[in-house]
Design a protein around this motif. Structure first.
Motif, PDB file in Angstrom:
ATOM      1  N   TYR A   1     -12.510  -4.842  -4.962  1.00 22.26           N
ATOM      2  CA  TYR A   1     -12.723  -3.804  -3.338  1.00 22.26           C
ATOM      3  C   TYR A   1     -11.243  -4.429  -2.132  1.00 22.26           C
ATOM      4  N   ALA A   2     -11.272  -5.713  -2.880  1.00 24.63           N
ATOM      5  CA  ALA A   2     -10.394  -6.290  -1.893  1.00 24.63           C
ATOM      6  C   ALA A   2      -9.006  -5.140  -1.418  1.00 24.63           C
ATOM      7  N   TYR A   3      -8.263  -4.624  -2.993  1.00 23.29           N
ATOM      8  CA  TYR A   3      -6.981  -4.253  -3.048  1.00 23.29           C
ATOM      9  C   TYR A   3      -7.404  -2.675  -2.335  1.00 23.29           C
ATOM     10  N   VAL A   4      -8.505  -2.148  -2.422  1.00 24.13           N
ATOM     11  CA  VAL A   4      -8.601  -0.932  -1.595  1.00 24.13           C
ATOM     12  C   VAL A   4      -8.927  -1.030  -0.343  1.00 24.13           C
ATOM     13  N   GLU A   5      -9.412  -2.326   0.316  1.00 22.13           N
ATOM     14  CA  GLU A   5      -9.475  -2.598   1.391  1.00 22.13           C
ATOM     15  C   GLU A   5      -8.203  -2.468   2.278  1.00 22.13           C
ATOM     16  N   ILE A   6      -6.943  -3.389   1.669  1.00 20.54           N
ATOM     17  CA  ILE A   6      -6.052  -3.147   2.070  1.00 20.54           C
ATOM     18  C   ILE A   6      -5.545  -2.243   1.766  1.00 20.54           C
ATOM     19  N   MET A   7      -5.024  -1.488   1.256  1.00 27.05           N
ATOM     20  CA  MET A   7      -4.564   0.185   1.107  1.00 27.05           C
ATOM     21  C   MET A   7      -5.412   1.046   2.772  1.00 27.05           C
ATOM     22  N   ARG A   8      -6.351   0.508   2.010  1.00 32.63           N
ATOM     23  CA  ARG A   8      -7.114   1.435   3.593  1.00 32.63           C
ATOM     24  C   ARG A   8      -6.046   0.696   5.015  1.00 32.63           C
ATOM     25  N   LYS A   9      -5.834  -0.680   5.115  1.00 31.62           N
ATOM     26  CA  LYS A   9      -6.032  -1.032   5.988  1.00 31.62           C
ATOM     27  C   LYS A   9      -3.861  -1.365   6.914  1.00 31.62           C
ATOM     28  N   LEU A  10      -3.589  -1.091   5.324  1.00 31.64           N
ATOM     29  CA  LEU A  10      -2.364  -1.135   6.054  1.00 31.64           C
ATOM     30  C   LEU A  10      -1.596   0.321   5.645  1.00 31.64           C
ATOM     31  N   SER A  11      -1.562   1.467   4.461  1.00 30.02           N
ATOM     32  CA  SER A  11      -1.141   2.561   4.344  1.00 30.02           C
ATOM     33  C   SER A  11      -0.688   3.208   5.972  1.00 30.02           C
ATOM     34  N   PRO A  12      -1.354   3.202   6.818  1.00 30.08           N
ATOM     35  CA  PRO A  12      -1.418   4.125   7.887  1.00 30.08           C
ATOM     36  C   PRO A  12      -0.380   3.305   8.623  1.00 30.08           C
ATOM     37  N   VAL A  13       0.033   2.354   8.469  1.00 34.95           N
ATOM     38  CA  VAL A  13       2.080   1.970   8.890  1.00 34.95           C
ATOM     39  C   VAL A  13       2.730   1.299   8.000  1.00 34.95           C
ATOM     40  N   VAL A  14       2.783   1.144   6.829  1.00 38.14           N
ATOM     41  CA  VAL A  14       3.557   0.495   6.182  1.00 38.14           C
ATOM     42  C   VAL A  14       4.914   1.949   5.872  1.00 38.14           C
ATOM     43  N   SER A  15       5.804   1.387   5.070  1.00 37.84           N
ATOM     44  CA  SER A  15       6.472   2.514   4.594  1.00 37.84           C
ATOM     45  C   SER A  15       6.622   2.442   3.210  1.00 37.84           C
ATOM     46  N   SER A  16       6.115   1.903   2.555  1.00 36.33           N
ATOM     47  CA  SER A  16       5.550   1.742   1.458  1.00 36.33           C
ATOM     48  C   SER A  16       4.640   0.671   0.773  1.00 36.33           C
ATOM     49  N   LEU A  17       3.996   0.956  -0.162  1.00 34.59           N
ATOM     50  CA  LEU A  17       3.319  -0.033  -1.289  1.00 34.59           C
ATOM     51  C   LEU A  17       2.600  -0.185  -1.979  1.00 34.59           C
ATOM     52  N   MET A  18       2.905  -1.409  -2.743  1.00 31.86           N
ATOM     53  CA  MET A  18       3.394  -1.135  -3.981  1.00 31.86           C
ATOM     54  C   MET A  18       2.466  -2.012  -5.360  1.00 31.86           C
ATOM     55  N   TYR A  19       1.991  -2.462  -5.896  1.00 36.27           N
ATOM     56  CA  TYR A  19       1.046  -3.880  -6.963  1.00 36.27           C
ATOM     57  C   TYR A  19       2.025  -3.679  -7.286  1.00 36.27           C
ATOM     58  N   GLY A  20       1.781  -5.331  -7.897  1.00 32.58           N
ATOM     59  CA  GLY A  20       2.154  -6.618  -8.982  1.00 32.58           C
ATOM     60  C   GLY A  20       3.271  -7.102  -7.987  1.00 32.58           C
ATOM     61  N   GLU A  21       3.754  -7.701  -8.773  1.00 30.15           N
ATOM     62  CA  GLU A  21       5.481  -8.727  -8.694  1.00 30.15           C
ATOM     63  C   GLU A  21       6.249  -8.247  -8.237  1.00 30.15           C
ATOM     64  N   PRO A  22       7.182  -8.425  -7.314  1.00 32.16           N
ATOM     65  CA  PRO A  22       8.027  -7.954  -6.606  1.00 32.16           C
ATOM     66  C   PRO A  22       9.356  -7.366  -7.575  1.00 32.16           C
ATOM     67  N   CYS A  23       8.669  -8.235  -9.258  1.00 29.19           N
ATOM     68  CA  CYS A  23      10.602  -8.062 -10.071  1.00 29.19           C
ATOM     69  C   CYS A  23       9.356  -6.808 -10.782  1.00 29.19           C
ATOM     70  N   SER A  24       8.561  -6.545 -10.535  1.00 27.48           N
ATOM     71  CA  SER A  24       8.233  -5.527 -11.822  1.00 27.48           C
ATOM     72  C   SER A  24       6.651  -4.908 -10.561  1.00 27.48           C
TER      73      SER A  24
END
Length: 170
Positions: free
Chosen positions: A136-159
């Motif tokens: 639920y939390a991952y879906v909710e954070i997508m809903r909240k941040l996608s209108p303002v960020v330039s990009s969203l990724m999942y994982g670790e910064p190196c991958s």
């Protein structure tokens, strides 16, 4: 011999670890079945006496899921009365099981995030950790941040797994 350069550390990526948002307080279940007469019905006089005499400070700082695990006649006001006693002691309480409690805790934590802090950012939602984060939390954070960020990724910064990139405007 050339120096090794950590390009991840130099990147503009911002990592958001949802695990860090979770309240650390213990999760407990209050099962109203223990207050039922013959395991079937709640008797108001007995219940009110219990509520008055019980040491509610035992729930200090804890996160409480209020349930009835048996098929019984429990009036709505009984749950409300429990809530009045948990208020001021428990960190958080909900009617529902531990899963409902985790979702409510995460929902409250995500609601406190100011999306403007991530405006135009390249955000990595950390994926692996030591504490399970509800889907639920991952879906909710997508809903909240996608209108303002330039990009969203999942994982670790190196991958990372790319999920969203703001369309370029003409």
């Amino acid at each position: 011999m050339s120096d090794i350069i950590n390009k991840v550390a130099q990147s503009a990526l911002v990592t958001l670890n949802l695990e860090e948002l979770l309240h650390p307080g213990e999760r407990v279940v209050y099962d109203i079945k223990d207050n039922l007469f013959q395991g079937l019905i709640l008797r108001e006089k007995d219940f009110r006496a219990f509520v008055k005499e019980h040491d509610w400070s035992a729930y200090a700082g804890k996160n409480v899921a209020i349930i009835c695990s048996v098929d019984a006649i429990v009036p709505t006001w009984a749950y409300m009365l429990l809530a009045t006693k948990l208020q001021g002691h428990a960190n958080y309480y909900v009617f529902g099981d531990l899963e409902a409690l985790e979702q409510a805790l995460m929902q409250e934590a995500i609601a406190k995030i100011d999306p403007e802090e991530y405006r135009d950012g390249k955000v990595v939602i950390k994926g692996c950790g030591s504490i399970p984060v509800p889907t639920y939390a991952y879906v909710e954070i997508m809903r909240k941040l996608s209108p303002v960020v330039s990009s969203l990724m999942y994982g670790e910064p190196c991958s990372t797994v790319p999920l969203y990139k703001r369309p370029k405007t003409a």
